[in-house]
Design an enzyme around this catalytic site. Structure first.
Site, mmCIF file in Angstrom:
data_model
loop_
_atom_site.group_PDB
_atom_site.id
_atom_site.type_symbol
_atom_site.label_atom_id
_atom_site.label_comp_id
_atom_site.label_asym_id
_atom_site.label_seq_id
_atom_site.Cartn_x
_atom_site.Cartn_y
_atom_site.Cartn_z
ATOM 1 N N ASP A 7 0.866 -1.178 0.000
ATOM 2 C CA ASP A 7 0.000 0.000 0.000
ATOM 3 C C ASP A 7 0.908 1.235 0.000
ATOM 4 O O ASP A 7 2.129 1.114 -0.170
ATOM 5 C CB ASP A 7 -0.991 -0.030 1.184
ATOM 6 C CG ASP A 7 -0.327 0.215 2.541
ATOM 7 O OD1 ASP A 7 0.919 0.298 2.605
ATOM 8 O OD2 ASP A 7 -1.061 0.317 3.548
ATOM 9 N N CYS A 64 3.160 -3.165 4.044
ATOM 10 C CA CYS A 64 2.294 -2.044 4.422
ATOM 11 C C CYS A 64 2.986 -1.357 5.600
ATOM 12 O O CYS A 64 4.178 -1.572 5.832
ATOM 13 C CB CYS A 64 0.859 -2.487 4.711
ATOM 14 S SG CYS A 64 0.616 -3.517 6.172
ATOM 15 N N THR A 66 2.666 -1.728 8.849
ATOM 16 C CA THR A 66 3.079 -2.696 9.874
ATOM 17 C C THR A 66 3.364 -4.090 9.318
ATOM 18 O O THR A 66 3.952 -4.919 10.023
ATOM 19 C CB THR A 66 1.941 -2.865 10.902
ATOM 20 O OG1 THR A 66 0.776 -3.316 10.181
ATOM 21 C CG2 THR A 66 1.633 -1.568 11.622
ATOM 22 N N HIS A 97 10.062 -24.010 8.609
ATOM 23 C CA HIS A 97 9.027 -24.721 9.376
ATOM 24 C C HIS A 97 7.630 -24.583 8.770
ATOM 25 O O HIS A 97 6.862 -25.539 8.791
ATOM 26 C CB HIS A 97 8.969 -24.194 10.816
ATOM 27 C CG HIS A 97 10.199 -24.478 11.603
ATOM 28 N ND1 HIS A 97 10.231 -24.382 12.975
ATOM 29 C CD2 HIS A 97 11.450 -24.872 11.234
ATOM 30 C CE1 HIS A 97 11.454 -24.697 13.414
ATOM 31 N NE2 HIS A 97 12.201 -24.981 12.376
ATOM 32 N N HIS A 133 6.813 -30.981 10.077
ATOM 33 C CA HIS A 133 6.389 -29.666 9.589
ATOM 34 C C HIS A 133 5.342 -29.808 8.481
ATOM 35 O O HIS A 133 4.384 -29.039 8.412
ATOM 36 C CB HIS A 133 7.591 -28.856 9.118
ATOM 37 C CG HIS A 133 8.510 -28.478 10.239
ATOM 38 N ND1 HIS A 133 8.046 -27.917 11.409
ATOM 39 C CD2 HIS A 133 9.855 -28.609 10.390
ATOM 40 C CE1 HIS A 133 9.070 -27.705 12.224
ATOM 41 N NE2 HIS A 133 10.170 -28.126 11.640
HETATM 42 C C1 RB5 Z 1 -2.060 2.605 6.462
HETATM 43 O O1 RB5 Z 1 -2.072 3.816 7.127
HETATM 44 C C2 RB5 Z 1 -1.795 1.472 7.443
HETATM 45 O O2 RB5 Z 1 -2.922 1.234 8.203
HETATM 46 C C3 RB5 Z 1 -1.359 0.245 6.706
HETATM 47 O O3 RB5 Z 1 -0.214 0.512 5.963
HETATM 48 C C4 RB5 Z 1 -1.032 -0.975 7.543
HETATM 49 O O4 RB5 Z 1 -0.123 -0.673 8.561
HETATM 50 C C5 RB5 Z 1 -2.154 -1.790 8.009
HETATM 51 O O5 RB5 Z 1 -1.998 -2.821 8.644
#
Ligand code: RB5
Length: 142
Positions: A7, A64, A66, A97, A133
């Site tokens: 994203d 993304c 996180t 694994h 596994h």
């Molecule tokens: C976008 O702001 C953020 O929510 C996205 O990149 C991500 O971290 C979602 O899990």
């Protein structure tokens, strides 16, 4: 073929990873996003996951902010085992694994240098093919 997607939050890191893949001579398809405008991570998680599940790509990389949202989206597709990794130990273990077929990274969590090492570890570690596994992976798939 490797599929890659992000994203807006992962866009800059995706550019760095693609440059790194080019330097390593690894072929990839970029499933977007193609700019830094705000967009919805499930679309890109789904696109790469469908490419991997359908066989167009052997493995995928998703980014993304996180790594969490995009991995949750990818894991909705049957046959996908997407793993969020913030360290090389996890990247190695999830290949050996879990036979993870998608690596998810958080661009707001890991720096570029570590992210590239995680990518290399993920790409260079084979599945162990260990019977226990294999049994556990089959149980995930229900
Ligand atoms: C976008 O702001 C953020 O929510 C996205 O990149 C991500 O971290 C979602 O899990």
């Amino acid at each position: 073929m490797l599929g890659i997607g992000s994203d807006h939050g992962g866009y800059q890191l995706k550019q760095a990873i693609m440059k790194h893949l080019e330097a390593r001579g690894i072929a990839f398809t970029d499933y977007g996003t193609y700019g830094e405008e705000s967009c919805d991570y499930p679309e890109y998680g789904r696109a790469v996951a469908l490419a991997v599940a359908g066989g167009a790509c052997d493995r995928g990389i998703l980014i993304c902010g996180t790594g969490i949202g995009i991995s949750i989206a990818a894991n909705k597709i049957p046959g996908i085992r997407a793993a969020v990794c913030g360290d090389c130990f996890s990247a190695e273990a999830t290949r050996a694994h879990n036979d993870a077929n998608i690596l998810a990274l958080g661009a707001r969590v890991v720096g570029e240098g570590l992210a590239l090492k995680i990518v290399d570890t993920f790409l260079d570690t084979p599945f162990s093919n260990d019977e226990r596994h294999i049994r556990r992976i089959r149980k995930i798939e229900g």
